[in-house]
Design a protein around this motif. Structure first.
Motif, PDB file in Angstrom:
ATOM      1  N   GLU A 180      20.181  38.568  -5.702  1.00  0.00           N
ATOM      2  CA  GLU A 180      19.584  39.172  -4.742  1.00  0.00           C
ATOM      3  C   GLU A 180      19.174  37.787  -3.825  1.00  0.00           C
ATOM      4  O   GLU A 180      18.573  37.006  -4.082  1.00  0.00           O
ATOM      5  N   PRO A 210      13.996  43.552  -7.690  1.00  0.00           N
ATOM      6  CA  PRO A 210      15.182  44.654  -7.969  1.00  0.00           C
ATOM      7  C   PRO A 210      15.731  44.806  -9.133  1.00  0.00           C
ATOM      8  O   PRO A 210      16.385  45.547  -9.471  1.00  0.00           O
ATOM      9  N   SER A 211      15.861  43.571  -9.673  1.00  0.00           N
ATOM     10  CA  SER A 211      16.721  43.304 -11.005  1.00  0.00           C
ATOM     11  C   SER A 211      15.919  43.374 -12.093  1.00  0.00           C
ATOM     12  O   SER A 211      16.306  43.826 -13.314  1.00  0.00           O
ATOM     13  N   ASN A 223      22.139  45.591  -9.794  1.00  0.00           N
ATOM     14  CA  ASN A 223      21.431  44.783  -9.024  1.00  0.00           C
ATOM     15  C   ASN A 223      21.766  43.327  -9.434  1.00  0.00           C
ATOM     16  O   ASN A 223      21.767  42.319  -8.650  1.00  0.00           O
ATOM     17  N   TYR A 234      21.477  43.700  -4.848  1.00  0.00           N
ATOM     18  CA  TYR A 234      20.692  44.897  -4.405  1.00  0.00           C
ATOM     19  C   TYR A 234      21.125  45.247  -2.884  1.00  0.00           C
ATOM     20  O   TYR A 234      21.476  44.746  -2.142  1.00  0.00           O
TER      21      TYR A 234
END
Length: 393
Positions: A21, A78-79, A120, A125
């Motif tokens: 990200e 997001p991960s 992601n 992402y």
């Protein structure tokens, strides 16, 4: 199954050190990115050399029972997600080798877990959840087993869990997720805390997840709005160009100033020339002409020029019938009107000194301003008053 476990452990290890990200995310508040999951499915021993009441080995499939659970998760990035879960395994009497079981719930598991979104992590992402995503999951918790009175007391063991989630994110806002969740739960309190398949159960569950709304108005992470830097870049480039132009102009001014300073030093340090052989008119001799030189822009007779005026006065005292014509000149430097007046003032300055200091009668002296002089090649020599002595006829 071992490959799945190794892959899950590696993904969790990478969570703290790697993330794909790169774009700036909208800052999250403490109660953003929470979700709740209801799940259920089947559970069964992986394999056990012991035999059940029918004299058959305990294996995956034939000893399958039901399982249900609940998860609460906080998505950190997001991960990476962290959460807690609780599960109940229903009436799996084969787990403790008992011939029958009167409890509805045979075993329970409560623990924490971490989940790595592999999409992601490795692909970045996308601004919102993808339609299909894969997660690696690992956790640790407490396993409690219920035993009938004939089997002794209930047991409590430390357990660890590894699994993979296959998620389908649904809806326009991706607020709902439906997932398939295969996993393996190991009892690690015995056998030297090893991941022993004889002390493991396999789980296959389906889950429905709801993602609560966030302060950013969505149910997931969002990117910060892109800032158009073009106007700022244009302004910076314009200022740089202006600065370069000013620097060049300043360099020219510095160079011109240095040249003027050099010329000024040359003028200040140049000795005043003594004219001994210039003839202005054919009818005069060198002895009948005297020169009084002036500094630029000045009509004041300098100290080194006063001896020339004194020589004129001395001659006129010894020759009572003599007269003198004083012609004032200016060089080309400066304003023309100013120089015309300056030439006349220089002639009058000689006359004034002859009258006031040496007592020469004014009617024997004629002072004339001749304007711009061009008698001499050296321009500074043209800043002069030429005094021409005449004998009465």
């Amino acid at each position: 199954m071992k490959k799945i476990i190794i892959a899950s452990a590696a993904a969790l290890a990478l969570a703290g050190t790697a993330n794909a990200e790169f774009a700036p995310l909208t800052p999250s508040k403490p109660f953003d990115n929470y979700s709740i999951t209801l799940k259920g499915g089947v559970v069964s021993p992986m394999w056990n050399p012991a035999k059940d009441a029918e004299g058959k080995h305990i294996t995956f499939g034939r000893n399958m029972r039901g399982i249900a659970g609940l998860e609460v998760r906080k998505q950190i990035t997001p991960s990476l997600g962290l959460g807690i879960e609780g599960e109940a395994m229903f009436n799996t009497s084969t787990f403790n080798h008992a011939p029958s079981m009167h409890n509805i719930v045979d075993q329970t598991y409560v623990g924490g877990f971490g989940a790595i979104n592999l999409n992601n992590l490795f692909a970045g992402y996308a601004g919102q959840p993808r339609l299909f995503e894969v997660e690696a999951v690992a956790g640790i918790g407490w396993l409690h087993g219920f035993k009938p009175a004939s089997e002794g007391k209930d047991f409590d063991d430390l357990a660890t869990k590894f699994g993979v989630n296959f998620n389908f994110n649904l809806g326009e806002e991706k607020a709902w997720t439906v997932g398939i969740k295969p996993s393996v739960l190991y009892d690690i309190s015995t056998h030297g805390a090893r991941l022993n398949r004889h002390r493991a159960v396999g789980q296959i569950e389906a889950g429905v997840t709801y993602h609560f709304g966030n302060s950013n108005g969505t149910h997931s992470f969002t990117f910060q709005p892109a800032v158009d830097l073009t106007p700022y870049n244009d302004q910076i480039n314009a200022l740089r160009a202006e600065n370069a132009a000013l620097a060049a102009a300043n360099a020219d001014v510095v160079a011109a100033n240095a040249a003027l300073a050099a010329q000024l030093d040359e003028c200040i340090n140049k000795p005043v020339p003594v004219v001994t052989n210039t003839v202005v008119e054919q009818t005069n001799t060198l002895e009948s002409i005297r020169y009084v030189y002036y500094r630029i822009g000045s009509s004041t007779i300098a100290a080194d020029q006063k001896p020339n005026v004194e020589m004129i006065a001395d001659y006129m005292k010894h020759n009572p019938s003599s007269t003198v014509v004083v012609k004032g000149y200016a060089s080309k430097d400066g304003n023309l009107d100013f120089n015309l007046k300056l030439a006349a003032k220089r002639a009058e300055a000689v006359k004034t000194m002859l009258v006031s200091k040496y007592g020469i009668k004014a009617d024997r002296i004629k002072a004339e301003g001749e304007g711009i002089g061009n008698m001499f090649k050296e321009e500074s020599w043209n800043r002069v008053a030429i005094c021409i002595l005449n004998e009465a006829e």
